[in-house]
Write an enzyme that holds these catalytic residues in place. Structure first.
Site, short mmCIF file in Angstrom:
data_model
loop_
_atom_site.label_atom_id
_atom_site.label_comp_id
_atom_site.label_asym_id
_atom_site.label_seq_id
_atom_site.Cartn_x
_atom_site.Cartn_y
_atom_site.Cartn_z
N LYS A 202 -49.40 -54.58 -24.43
CA LYS A 202 -50.47 -55.56 -24.46
C LYS A 202 -50.49 -56.22 -25.84
O LYS A 202 -51.00 -55.66 -26.81
CB LYS A 202 -51.84 -54.94 -24.20
N GLU A 275 -51.14 -47.32 -36.96
CA GLU A 275 -51.09 -47.98 -38.27
C GLU A 275 -52.36 -48.78 -38.41
O GLU A 275 -52.59 -49.74 -37.67
CB GLU A 275 -49.85 -48.87 -38.38
N CYS A 309 -51.63 -55.95 -43.13
CA CYS A 309 -52.14 -54.59 -43.32
C CYS A 309 -51.75 -54.02 -44.68
O CYS A 309 -52.50 -53.22 -45.24
CB CYS A 309 -51.65 -53.70 -42.20
N GLU A 407 -62.24 -53.21 -46.22
CA GLU A 407 -61.10 -54.11 -46.08
C GLU A 407 -61.60 -55.51 -45.72
O GLU A 407 -62.31 -55.70 -44.74
CB GLU A 407 -60.16 -53.60 -44.98
#
Length: 538
Positions: A202, A275, A309, A407
């Site tokens: 997906k 991750e 990331c 973040e």
């Protein structure tokens, strides 16, 4: 039934004129979209329109999947996987190397789709093409070495023979994000396929065309069509259905969602790799080449508008060079070009959505309200495109501010002075993340020693992130709340396999023969063990 993306810019009720209103036509040729989406299992009857971050122009109207489509995808994948697992490793290797060439041959078309869907600059779109090609080549060259049956010493020399097989998991579920819609969609799946698995995937609902275009090439070079199944739709519904059915789950995304993925997989005792987020630090030591560090910081902080990331959001600079470094960095950032073009004429592109723009804007506003100083940037740029935000440097960021530990995932960087290197290491390790870090120093040996004390899965010396991320032979992943498992290297393919030990016994059993007493057998075995130890045997 059609559903419009709520983040899309709104327009008036009058008929749109393509000459003046980008919403009047699709950014991507509808014929191409129809061809690519034919690979989707999506029979719900519902559709969703995606929009270009550059302009707000509609990209495509895409069919949505339901849980029945996920069932069908897994059924087809399981059938394909049983046949694929029997193919020779040399055949799989050849197909991966062909894919390497096909990706490079179609680089411009792939970059166009990546830019339309994600809004990143052309140079950063090429990073994705490059990474997919590197991954295909690496596993094409190394999969036989990683997967071949390995002989190991048996319990008794000559009498016991043992082998270790690497058996594919079965069907791997991949849930990939929007920020790197090509490489994070494809590069995790290639080693899964190389290991003998099938994939049900997906892509993020904002950016599926980049993945679909790559899978089109995957099939074109000769991989079985049913081996990589694609579904499209909202994460909680379609992603959750994948986790409920997969034999292994590979997820890239936020830490909050990663926790839910891990919990759901754990209910079925299914392994997963995650991750997740990061608040990545860069340490610029007193002996660093300042000009090189400035250029590295620009790449590390503002590639893909900070929506990476492993991008750097915290800059720790030694007192001795802080003022000089900051002065040069501010001037360099102010020269950066923002661009909504498919050409190589910009240093930074757009944020992907209104949601990302809102987060970035809120983090900067909160920091300023609580006393931080904006050295440059700090504002949205609607004159360039609806979701553009200036590359921003902040000074005086404190723990009370949202951007201190959270973040941001945008082009916002906080700068801090440090006195000693031990202080810099402690501050870099503060918080709960541990994905990526960078160290700038002329003394590479010193940089490597510092790296050992930084809690991050990857550490780059005199580079922000590309040295580790581009080295496919080196594992990449996070510590602490930045995730579990590794992509790349041996771990990147072995995670998709089960270890099977097969041993056969010759001549004598591993118990006392009928003509030998247990006590005599014990003495004989004890003596043999002492001899084996003296021989150096493990």
């Amino acid at each position: 039934m059609s559903r419009r993306d709520s983040s899309a810019p709104s327009h008036g009720a009058l008929p749109a004129d393509p000459e003046h209103d980008p919403s009047a036509s699709f950014a991507v040729d509808p014929a191409l979209v129809r061809r690519l989406t034919a690979a989707l299992r999506a029979t719900s009857g519902e559709t969703e329109t995606t929009y270009a971050p550059f302009t707000g122009q509609p990209i495509a109207t895409l069919p949505l999947s339901d849980t029945g489509d996920v069932d069908d995808a897994f059924a087809a994948a399981r059938t394909a996987q049983k046949m694929w697992a029997r193919t020779e490793l040399s055949h799989r290797s050849a197909l991966l190397l062909d894919l390497h060439d096909a990706v490079l041959d179609h680089a411009d078309d792939l970059m166009d789709l990546v830019q339309w869907e994600s809004g990143k600059a052309r140079a950063h779109a090429f990073d994705e093409v490059l990474h997919v090609a590197l991954t295909a080549r690496y596993y094409g060259r190394t999969l036989e070495k990683r997967l071949k049956t390995r002989r190991v010493p048996g319990v008794y020399p000559l009498l016991t023979q043992a082998r270790i097989n690497r058996v594919p998991k079965g069907v791997v579920g991949i849930i990939s994000p929007w920020n790197y819609p090509l490489t994070l969609a494809i590069s995790d799946g290639l080693p899964a396929i190389a290991a003998g698995n099938a994939v049900v995937h997906k892509p993020d609902a904002q950016t599926p065309l980049s993945a679909l275009a790559a899978i089109d090439l995957f099939r074109e070079v000769g991989f079985p069509a049913s081996l990589w199944q694609l579904v499209n739709g909202p994460g909680p519904l379609i992603g959750g259905a994948i986790i409920d059915r997969a034999d292994y789950v590979c997820f890239t995304g936020s830490t909050a969602t990663g926790r839910r993925v891990a919990a759901q997989a754990a209910e079925r005792l299914v392994s997963c790799s995650l991750e997740l987020g990061g608040k990545n630090p860069m340490l610029v030591l007193a002996d660093a080449n300042v000009d090189r560090a400035v250029e590295g910081a620009v790449r590390a902080c503002f590639s893909s508008a900070g929506q990476l990331c492993v991008s750097v959001e915290r800059l720790f600079v030694a007192d001795a060079i802080y003022d000089r470094f900051v002065s040069k960095l501010v001037k360099r950032v102010e020269r950066m070009r923002l661009s909504a073009s498919l050409a190589y004429d910009g240093d930074m592109g757009s944020l992907v959505s209104q949601r990302q723009l809102d987060t970035v804007t809120a983090h900067v506003a909160d920091a300023v309200a609580k006393g931080a100083k904006v050295l440059t940037g700090g504002s949205p740029r609607p004159d360039v495109g609806p979701y553009f935000f200036e590359p921003t440097l902040l000074e005086g960021v404190s723990p009370t501010m949202e951007c201190f530990a959270e973040e941001t995932f945008g082009p916002v960087v906080s700068l801090y002075r440090f006195g000693s290197e031990s202080e810099a290491i402690d501050r870099a390790n503060a918080g709960s993340y541990g994905l990526n870090a960078a160290v700038y120093t002329r003394d590479v040996a010193r940089g490597r020693e510092i790296a050992r004390h930084i809690k991050a899965g990857t550490v780059n010396i005199n580079e922000g992130f590309a040295a580790t991320f581009g080295t496919i032979d080196a594992p990449m992943g996070g510590m602490r709340e930045s995730g579990t498992g590794r992509r790349h290297g041996a771990e990147g393919i072995l995670r998709y396999t089960e270890t099977q030990s097969v041993a056969n016994q010759r001549l004598l059993p591993l118990t006392a023969p009928r003509f030998v007493s247990d006590a005599a057998y014990q003495k004989a075995v004890t003596a043999a063990l002492r001899v084996l130890k003296k021989s150096g045997r493990a």
